[in-house]
Design a protein around this motif. Structure first.
Motif, PDB file in Angstrom:
ATOM      1  N   ILE A 101       8.312   0.959  -3.834  1.00  0.00           N
ATOM      2  CA  ILE A 101       8.381   0.055  -2.682  1.00  0.00           C
ATOM      3  C   ILE A 101       9.819   0.000  -2.196  1.00  0.00           C
ATOM      4  CG2 ILE A 101       7.984  -2.278  -1.837  1.00  0.00           C
ATOM      5  CD1 ILE A 101       6.004  -2.678  -4.130  1.00  0.00           C
ATOM      6  N   GLU A 102       9.999   0.349  -0.940  1.00  0.00           N
ATOM      7  CA  GLU A 102      11.320   0.261  -0.326  1.00  0.00           C
ATOM      8  C   GLU A 102      11.211  -0.605   0.923  1.00  0.00           C
ATOM      9  OE1 GLU A 102      13.704   3.805  -0.308  1.00  0.00           O
ATOM     10  OE2 GLU A 102      14.474   3.379   1.695  1.00  0.00           O
ATOM     11  N   VAL A 103      12.178  -1.479   1.114  1.00  0.00           N
ATOM     12  CA  VAL A 103      12.225  -2.339   2.295  1.00  0.00           C
ATOM     13  C   VAL A 103      13.438  -1.943   3.125  1.00  0.00           C
ATOM     14  CG1 VAL A 103      12.460  -4.702   3.155  1.00  0.00           C
ATOM     15  CG2 VAL A 103      11.055  -4.247   1.144  1.00  0.00           C
ATOM     16  N   ARG A 104      13.189  -1.675   4.391  1.00  0.00           N
ATOM     17  CA  ARG A 104      14.270  -1.296   5.301  1.00  0.00           C
ATOM     18  C   ARG A 104      14.364  -2.352   6.394  1.00  0.00           C
ATOM     19  NH1 ARG A 104      16.052   3.559   4.057  1.00  0.00           N
ATOM     20  NH2 ARG A 104      17.302   3.610   5.948  1.00  0.00           N
ATOM     21  N   GLN A 105      15.549  -2.920   6.515  1.00  0.00           N
ATOM     22  CA  GLN A 105      15.783  -3.988   7.481  1.00  0.00           C
ATOM     23  C   GLN A 105      16.957  -3.591   8.352  1.00  0.00           C
ATOM     24  OE1 GLN A 105      16.109  -7.802   5.621  1.00  0.00           O
ATOM     25  NE2 GLN A 105      15.825  -8.945   7.511  1.00  0.00           N
ATOM     26  N   GLY A 106      16.708  -3.531   9.660  1.00  0.00           N
ATOM     27  CA  GLY A 106      17.761  -3.050  10.544  1.00  0.00           C
ATOM     28  C   GLY A 106      17.989  -1.566  10.340  1.00  0.00           C
ATOM     29  N   ASP A 107      19.216  -1.201  10.020  1.00  0.00           N
ATOM     30  CA  ASP A 107      19.572   0.213   9.888  1.00  0.00           C
ATOM     31  C   ASP A 107      19.616   0.718   8.452  1.00  0.00           C
ATOM     32  OD1 ASP A 107      19.868   0.425  12.648  1.00  0.00           O
ATOM     33  OD2 ASP A 107      21.973  -0.209  12.575  1.00  0.00           O
ATOM     34  N   GLY A 108      19.258  -0.111   7.469  1.00  0.00           N
ATOM     35  CA  GLY A 108      19.374   0.354   6.087  1.00  0.00           C
ATOM     36  C   GLY A 108      18.444  -0.372   5.144  1.00  0.00           C
ATOM     37  N   LEU A 155      10.691  -2.832   7.813  1.00  0.00           N
ATOM     38  CA  LEU A 155       9.689  -1.872   7.366  1.00  0.00           C
ATOM     39  C   LEU A 155       9.453  -2.021   5.871  1.00  0.00           C
ATOM     40  CD1 LEU A 155      10.899   1.392   9.187  1.00  0.00           C
ATOM     41  CD2 LEU A 155       9.045  -0.143   9.907  1.00  0.00           C
ATOM     42  N   PHE A 156       8.186  -1.989   5.479  1.00  0.00           N
ATOM     43  CA  PHE A 156       7.800  -1.929   4.070  1.00  0.00           C
ATOM     44  C   PHE A 156       7.259  -0.520   3.808  1.00  0.00           C
ATOM     45  CE2 PHE A 156       6.613  -6.726   4.118  1.00  0.00           C
ATOM     46  CZ  PHE A 156       7.960  -7.054   4.084  1.00  0.00           C
ATOM     47  N   VAL A 157       7.931   0.201   2.931  1.00  0.00           N
ATOM     48  CA  VAL A 157       7.518   1.565   2.587  1.00  0.00           C
ATOM     49  C   VAL A 157       6.807   1.530   1.235  1.00  0.00           C
ATOM     50  CG1 VAL A 157       8.282   3.934   2.211  1.00  0.00           C
ATOM     51  CG2 VAL A 157       9.505   2.466   3.837  1.00  0.00           C
ATOM     52  N   LEU A 158       5.558   1.989   1.208  1.00  0.00           N
ATOM     53  CA  LEU A 158       4.765   2.050  -0.014  1.00  0.00           C
ATOM     54  C   LEU A 158       4.459   3.509  -0.304  1.00  0.00           C
ATOM     55  CD1 LEU A 158       2.222  -0.804   0.868  1.00  0.00           C
ATOM     56  CD2 LEU A 158       4.503  -1.012  -0.150  1.00  0.00           C
ATOM     57  N   ALA A 159       5.022   4.041  -1.390  1.00  0.00           N
ATOM     58  CA  ALA A 159       4.925   5.473  -1.669  1.00  0.00           C
ATOM     59  C   ALA A 159       4.338   5.726  -3.052  1.00  0.00           C
ATOM     60  CB  ALA A 159       6.311   6.113  -1.573  1.00  0.00           C
ATOM     61  N   GLY A 160       3.627   6.857  -3.170  1.00  0.00           N
ATOM     62  CA  GLY A 160       3.042   7.247  -4.450  1.00  0.00           C
ATOM     63  C   GLY A 160       1.556   6.978  -4.534  1.00  0.00           C
ATOM     64  N   VAL A 192      17.255  -2.746   1.944  1.00  0.00           N
ATOM     65  CA  VAL A 192      17.650  -3.975   1.264  1.00  0.00           C
ATOM     66  C   VAL A 192      16.837  -4.071  -0.019  1.00  0.00           C
ATOM     67  CG1 VAL A 192      18.273  -5.153   3.404  1.00  0.00           C
ATOM     68  CG2 VAL A 192      15.955  -5.389   2.490  1.00  0.00           C
ATOM     69  N   ASP A 193      17.306  -4.878  -0.939  1.00  0.00           N
ATOM     70  CA  ASP A 193      16.569  -5.074  -2.187  1.00  0.00           C
ATOM     71  C   ASP A 193      15.197  -5.666  -1.866  1.00  0.00           C
ATOM     72  OD1 ASP A 193      15.548  -5.728  -4.673  1.00  0.00           O
ATOM     73  OD2 ASP A 193      17.367  -6.747  -5.370  1.00  0.00           O
ATOM     74  N   PRO A 194      14.111  -4.985  -2.237  1.00  0.00           N
ATOM     75  CA  PRO A 194      12.775  -5.519  -1.928  1.00  0.00           C
ATOM     76  C   PRO A 194      12.529  -6.912  -2.485  1.00  0.00           C
ATOM     77  CG  PRO A 194      12.618  -3.220  -2.591  1.00  0.00           C
ATOM     78  CD  PRO A 194      14.028  -3.647  -2.865  1.00  0.00           C
ATOM     79  N   LEU A 195      13.196  -7.255  -3.589  1.00  0.00           N
ATOM     80  CA  LEU A 195      12.961  -8.569  -4.192  1.00  0.00           C
ATOM     81  C   LEU A 195      13.584  -9.711  -3.386  1.00  0.00           C
ATOM     82  CD1 LEU A 195      13.212  -7.811  -8.005  1.00  0.00           C
ATOM     83  CD2 LEU A 195      11.200  -7.899  -6.516  1.00  0.00           C
ATOM     84  N   THR A 196      14.319  -9.376  -2.324  1.00  0.00           N
ATOM     85  CA  THR A 196      14.729 -10.435  -1.398  1.00  0.00           C
ATOM     86  C   THR A 196      13.551 -10.874  -0.535  1.00  0.00           C
ATOM     87  OG1 THR A 196      15.429  -8.829   0.285  1.00  0.00           O
ATOM     88  CG2 THR A 196      17.097  -9.574  -1.293  1.00  0.00           C
ATOM     89  N   TRP A 197      12.493 -10.031  -0.482  1.00  0.00           N
ATOM     90  CA  TRP A 197      11.303 -10.366   0.282  1.00  0.00           C
ATOM     91  C   TRP A 197      10.106 -10.685  -0.602  1.00  0.00           C
ATOM     92  CZ3 TRP A 197      10.747 -11.385   5.354  1.00  0.00           C
ATOM     93  CH2 TRP A 197      11.813 -11.039   6.199  1.00  0.00           C
ATOM     94  N   ALA A 226       8.941 -14.788  -0.980  1.00  0.00           N
ATOM     95  CA  ALA A 226       7.705 -15.379  -1.504  1.00  0.00           C
ATOM     96  C   ALA A 226       6.484 -14.493  -1.296  1.00  0.00           C
ATOM     97  CB  ALA A 226       7.462 -16.740  -0.863  1.00  0.00           C
ATOM     98  N   LEU A 227       6.646 -13.311  -0.712  1.00  0.00           N
ATOM     99  CA  LEU A 227       5.501 -12.435  -0.467  1.00  0.00           C
ATOM    100  C   LEU A 227       4.971 -11.871  -1.786  1.00  0.00           C
ATOM    101  CD1 LEU A 227       6.733 -10.389   2.636  1.00  0.00           C
ATOM    102  CD2 LEU A 227       5.172 -12.354   2.611  1.00  0.00           C
ATOM    103  N   GLU A 228       3.655 -11.756  -1.874  1.00  0.00           N
ATOM    104  CA  GLU A 228       3.048 -11.150  -3.055  1.00  0.00           C
ATOM    105  C   GLU A 228       3.287  -9.651  -3.051  1.00  0.00           C
ATOM    106  OE1 GLU A 228       1.363 -12.416  -5.710  1.00  0.00           O
ATOM    107  OE2 GLU A 228       1.953 -14.393  -5.016  1.00  0.00           O
ATOM    108  N   LEU A 229       3.477  -9.081  -4.240  1.00  0.00           N
ATOM    109  CA  LEU A 229       3.610  -7.636  -4.338  1.00  0.00           C
ATOM    110  C   LEU A 229       2.314  -6.964  -3.876  1.00  0.00           C
ATOM    111  CD1 LEU A 229       5.421  -7.365  -7.782  1.00  0.00           C
ATOM    112  CD2 LEU A 229       6.382  -6.781  -5.556  1.00  0.00           C
ATOM    113  N   PRO A 230       2.401  -5.769  -3.319  1.00  0.00           N
ATOM    114  CA  PRO A 230       1.199  -5.108  -2.766  1.00  0.00           C
ATOM    115  C   PRO A 230       0.181  -4.687  -3.818  1.00  0.00           C
ATOM    116  CG  PRO A 230       3.218  -4.169  -1.851  1.00  0.00           C
ATOM    117  CD  PRO A 230       3.626  -5.012  -3.014  1.00  0.00           C
ATOM    118  N   VAL A 231       0.558  -4.655  -5.093  1.00  0.00           N
ATOM    119  CA  VAL A 231      -0.348  -4.195  -6.134  1.00  0.00           C
ATOM    120  C   VAL A 231      -0.161  -5.060  -7.375  1.00  0.00           C
ATOM    121  CG1 VAL A 231       1.263  -2.516  -7.148  1.00  0.00           C
ATOM    122  CG2 VAL A 231      -1.205  -2.119  -7.325  1.00  0.00           C
ATOM    123  N   GLN A 232      -1.244  -5.251  -8.133  1.00  0.00           N
ATOM    124  CA  GLN A 232      -1.141  -5.976  -9.396  1.00  0.00           C
ATOM    125  C   GLN A 232      -0.440  -5.093 -10.417  1.00  0.00           C
ATOM    126  OE1 GLN A 232      -4.783  -7.713 -10.851  1.00  0.00           O
ATOM    127  NE2 GLN A 232      -5.531  -8.152  -8.798  1.00  0.00           N
ATOM    128  N   GLY A 233       0.649  -5.582 -10.972  1.00  0.00           N
ATOM    129  CA  GLY A 233       1.391  -4.786 -11.939  1.00  0.00           C
ATOM    130  C   GLY A 233       2.686  -5.467 -12.323  1.00  0.00           C
TER     131      GLY A 233
END
Length: 373
Positions: A355-362, A303-308, A364-369, A237-244
């Motif tokens: 946008i990449e989401v890392r949970q634990g050691d690998g 971890l939420f990775v925001l790149a670019g 996961v699909d960001p759209l799960t968050w 249910a989290l909002e995406l970090p950017v409008q798009g």
């Protein structure tokens, strides 16, 4: 008060400049209200944190209003193109229709028509003409409606383009003020202090995002325990970090055939990027071939990775409140031609956020968050 008046004046302009499509008009009205609310909060801001929050909402309201205007202008331009092509394809038919109507004059009464076969022939001709005249008049009204709509659409685009220029100027001022407010902010809690030597060693010794993420704990000194509330109940249910809009989903290959575990968001140039939840900045800076990167840690092992990004705000170790700005997308608009392109599909120029989401050691699909849209 002067700043509030400036923003409030453009709030109405953004709403009034939206094209007639109901969805875009509603979105523009909502953005105008948000802009007015943000200007009130800005006047009441007592601390640097409040000022950053109010300016963040100001920029977001501008972006939402401008997006609605661009969508409306794009639809108006597409509609005008359709009508113009339709009218061009019917030029011969229109010429014949005008000729017939002109020869009939202002009154096409059957009694005005003479026939060489006498009264019976005239009566038959009159009956035929009476049945045709309503159709000719209806066709003339339809063409007149199309011509009027084309004229109105052109007038709308000309007036809205000027409002768009004003809105772009306003959002640029708001971004500049936001950058200054962030630079002046000194009241954010620090969870750790980044060791620049260890950070440089980690960057130079890793070749993948996975390797870098696994070594992030090594660059933190004097780290305190994480006291942020868990966000598991907000998963999905989290909002995406950017409008798009989502351009590529996790695992989808790009034009070069490269598939990555994150998603790609198409955003407007210089769009504001914010943290979707309260989080610790684990890293902020250039990384591998990802450009400028911000890595956020909302809770342990996530971890939420925001790149670019083109511009990054904040520094490693800071604990950011939810909705805090973390950077700006790249690009920029041509000041002489800020309107979106309408050629073909009508797509305007965009920038992309990975946008990449890392949970634990690998990963996961960001759209799960995140709530994808």
């Amino acid at each position: 008060m002067k700043r509030r008046t400036r923003y409030a004046g453009l709030a109405f302009a953004l709403w009034a400049g939206a094209a007639s499509a109901q969805d875009q008009a509603d979105a523009a009205r909502q953005a105008a209200r948000a802009l007015e609310d943000a200007s009130v909060q800005l006047d009441r801001a007592d601390s640097s944190r409040d000022r950053v929050r109010a300016l963040t909402r100001t920029v977001q309201a501008y972006e939402a209003g401008l997006a609605a205007m661009r969508d409306g202008l794009r639809e108006a331009a597409i509609r005008e193109t359709e009508l113009s092509r339709k009218l061009q394809s019917q030029e011969a038919e229109i010429a014949r229709l005008l000729g017939v109507l002109s020869s009939m004059g202002g009154k096409a009464a059957p009694s005005a028509m003479l026939h060489p076969q006498g009264p019976v022939g005239a009566a038959r001709a009159g009956m035929m003409l009476a049945s045709v005249t309503p159709g000719l008049a209806a066709e003339a009204r339809r063409l007149q409606g199309d011509l009027t709509e084309v004229t109105n659409l052109r007038t709308l685009q000309q007036s809205a383009a000027e409002t768009l220029r004003e809105g772009l100027s306003g959002v640029q001022r708001a971004r500049t003020e936001l950058s200054q407010a962030i630079a002046d902010r000194t009241d954010l809690p620090m969870r750790f202090t980044e060791d620049p030597v260890r950070a440089a060693i980690l960057i130079s010794s890793t070749e993948t995002l996975e390797g870098f993420a696994s070594g992030l704990s090594e660059i933190a000194g004097d780290e305190k325990l994480n006291n942020l509330p868990p966000i598991d109940d907000r998963k999905g249910a989290l909002e995406l970090p950017v409008q798009g809009q989502i351009l590529r989903r996790a695992g989808e290959a790009d034009a070069a055939g490269v598939a990555r575990p994150g998603i790609v968001i198409a955003a407007q140039p210089e769009a504001l990027v914010t943290t979707p939840t309260a989080a610790t900045v684990r890293y902020a800076g250039p990384l591998l071939d990802y450009g400028l990167v911000t890595i956020l840690e909302p809770q342990p092992d996530l971890l939420f990775v925001l790149a670019g990004l083109q511009v990054i705000y904040g520094e490693a170790g800071q604990v950011l409140p939810e909705g805090s700005p973390v950077g700006l997308m790249g690009g920029g608009y041509d000041g002489d031609n800020p309107s979106p392109s309408v050629e073909g599909a009508g797509a305007g120029r965009t920038e992309t956020l990975y946008i990449e989401v890392r949970q634990g050691d690998g990963p996961v699909d960001p759209l799960t968050w995140f709530a994808g849209r």
